[in-house]
Each structure stands twice: as C-alpha cells, then as structure tokens.
Design an enzyme around this catalytic site. Structure first.
Site, short mmCIF file in Angstrom:
data_model
loop_
_atom_site.label_atom_id
_atom_site.label_comp_id
_atom_site.label_asym_id
_atom_site.label_seq_id
_atom_site.Cartn_x
_atom_site.Cartn_y
_atom_site.Cartn_z
N ALA A 180 8.93 -0.48 -7.01
CA ALA A 180 10.02 -0.67 -7.63
C ALA A 180 9.77 -0.19 -9.12
CB ALA A 180 10.18 -2.11 -8.13
N GLU A 243 10.86 -10.10 3.77
CA GLU A 243 9.67 -10.70 3.07
C GLU A 243 9.39 -12.28 3.25
OE1 GLU A 243 8.76 -7.10 -0.14
OE2 GLU A 243 8.84 -9.17 -0.75
ZN LIG Z 1 7.17 -10.50 -4.13
#
Ligand SMILES: [Zn+2]
Length: 273
Positions: A180, A243
């Site tokens: 990110a 996730e």
């Molecule tokens: Zn995370």
C-alpha cells in the site's frame, strides 16, 4: 462580279472550317495533355493525402497514449484525501488516503495475547478498538478458542519505508501491486488488527478460515464492532484479496449491518457503483 463574290465566300468558309478544325485539334491536344498531366498529379495528391492521413493517425495515437499516461498519473495524484480521519467509520482504500502524516492520538495496547514483542507499535490500536478487541478475545476464549493479535498500528513513516523499499527492490509496478502507498494502509488508522490462531501464530494465510478461530471470527466479529474488511469474492470492490485475518473496527451498528447484508465497507457507504 458574281464569280468573284462566290470565290470570296467559299474562301472565307474554308478558312473558317480550317480554323475551327485547328481550334478543335488544339483543344483535343490540350485535353489530352491535361489528362496526361492530371493523372500523375492526382496520383501524387492521393499519395500525399494518404501520408497526411497516416501522420494524423499517428499523432492521434500518440495523443491518446499521452492522455492515458496522464489519466494514470491523475489516478495517483487524484487520490481522495479523506476529511473524516477522526471517525471510526472512515474508509481508506487504494483510492482514498489519510491526510499526510496522520497519526491517531489515543493509541494503546489491548490486554490480549500478542505475537509482537512488548513495545512494538504493532500492538497498538485506537482506544475504542483496543477495548473492543479485548471483548472479542474474551468471548472467543469462553468458546474455547485462542486468538493472537499479530499486527495492528503501522505509522505513515513505517508504511513509507516499506513501500519505498519495495519500489527500490522490485520496481514501481510490483510495489504498487503488493504494498500500500503511504496513507492508504488501513493499519495506519489504528482501527485494524491482523489476528491469527494461537496454534498457527503469525501465519496470515487464507487457510486461517479453515481453523476454528477463523470460522468463529467470521460469525462473531461484528458483535464487538469488527468486520472482516476484505471478504472473499469482493476483490474488485475492496482492491484486496480475501484476508480472513484482517479485522477492522467500525462500531457495532455498522459492523452488524455489514455482517447481515454480507457487503463491504465500500458498498455500505455507496462508494462502489
Ligand atoms: Zn491487515
């Protein structure tokens, strides 16, 4: 007199005819010459026109490519900087970033088992999220499950370091895909915690969902105000693969609505068409 007059008239007539003939021939010649000339001229003109067309097309193509590059650059530059960074229902993703240097002012450790060593900023969460995490872990324990907190808060500078290292080692494209950009990681909000099963400490893999702890979290996280932020099959909306370990605190009300509707945070706030 008559003979002379007839002779003159005939002569004039004949001369006239010859002149007409001559003029007609000249005209034919000119036409023929023009035809001859015009053809190659036309041919050359066509060639030039084609070349001009090709050049125009090339220019257009280049303009298009430049536009695309600009659009790409714009996508990067035009990341929305969120203006509600103090809210627990803020949305940070690959299009929406935190203001530069953002840091929550009430970070603290929760009273839960941690994987990271004492003093590691990974153990920190905003107070409201830390309190909620304690409640969640306590409930799990009552059901005979053992969770471990692996990775929580990550500072802007730390994320910047991770991102820049990745760019230096693997190049911009790879870095953009796998880490990110600083300001776009949810871990910087202090509202996200990666958790694992104590039996598989620090293993953050999709197989976590096959453990009892993973299953339990999917069903109970919302009761304490957490959502599974990156659900399975919603990659296009969230920008992230599944996730099952990444919990995000949003508060009980929103978490419950999101859990019941089986949607993402983006969909909840209408940020995805
Ligand atoms: Zn995370």
């Amino acid at each position: 007199m008559k003979k002379a007059a007839i002779f003159i008239m005939l002569t004039v007539f004949l001369i006239g005819c010859q002149q007409e003939n001559y003029l007609a021939q000249q005209s034919d010649k000119r036409n023929a010459q023009q035809d001859y000339k015009e053809e190659p001229v036309t041919f050359v003109q066509e060639n030039e026109e084609e070349e001009e067309k090709e050049e125009e097309q090339e220019e257009k193509q280049q303009e298009k490519e430049q536009e695309n590059e600009q659009t790409n650059e714009n996508t990067d530059d035009s990341l929305t900087v969120i203006d509600d960074s103090e809210s627990v229902s803020l949305v940070v993703n690959k299009q929406r970033k935190l203001p530069d240097g953002f840091e929550p002012d009430d970070l603290e450790e929760a009273n839960v088992p941690y994987h990271a060593a004492e003093g590691d900023p990974k153990r920190l969460l905003q107070k409201v999220a830390a309190d909620a995490l304690e409640g969640l872990f306590a409930d799990a324990k009552e059901d005979g499950l053992e969770l471990v907190a692996v990775s929580g808060y990550r500072s802007y500078d730390r994320q910047k370091q991770i991102y820049e290292n990745n760019v230096a080692t693997n190049g911009q494209q790879h870095a953009d895909k796998f880490s990110a950009k600083p300001g776009t990681s949810e871990h910087q909000t202090g509202l996200a915690m990666d958790v694992a099963s104590a039996a598989l400490v620090a293993v953050l893999e999709q197989s976590f969902i096959e453990t009892n702890e993973g299953q339990w979290l999917e069903d109970h996280a919302h009761e304490h105000g957490f959502i599974i932020r990156y659900p399975e099959g919603k990659e296009e909306i969230t920008g992230y693969s599944y996730e099952p370990w990444h919990l995000r605190y949003v508060g009980k009300e929103i978490a419950t609505e999101i859990y019941q509707a089986q949607i993402t945070l983006e969909e909840y706030f209408g940020l995805y068409p």
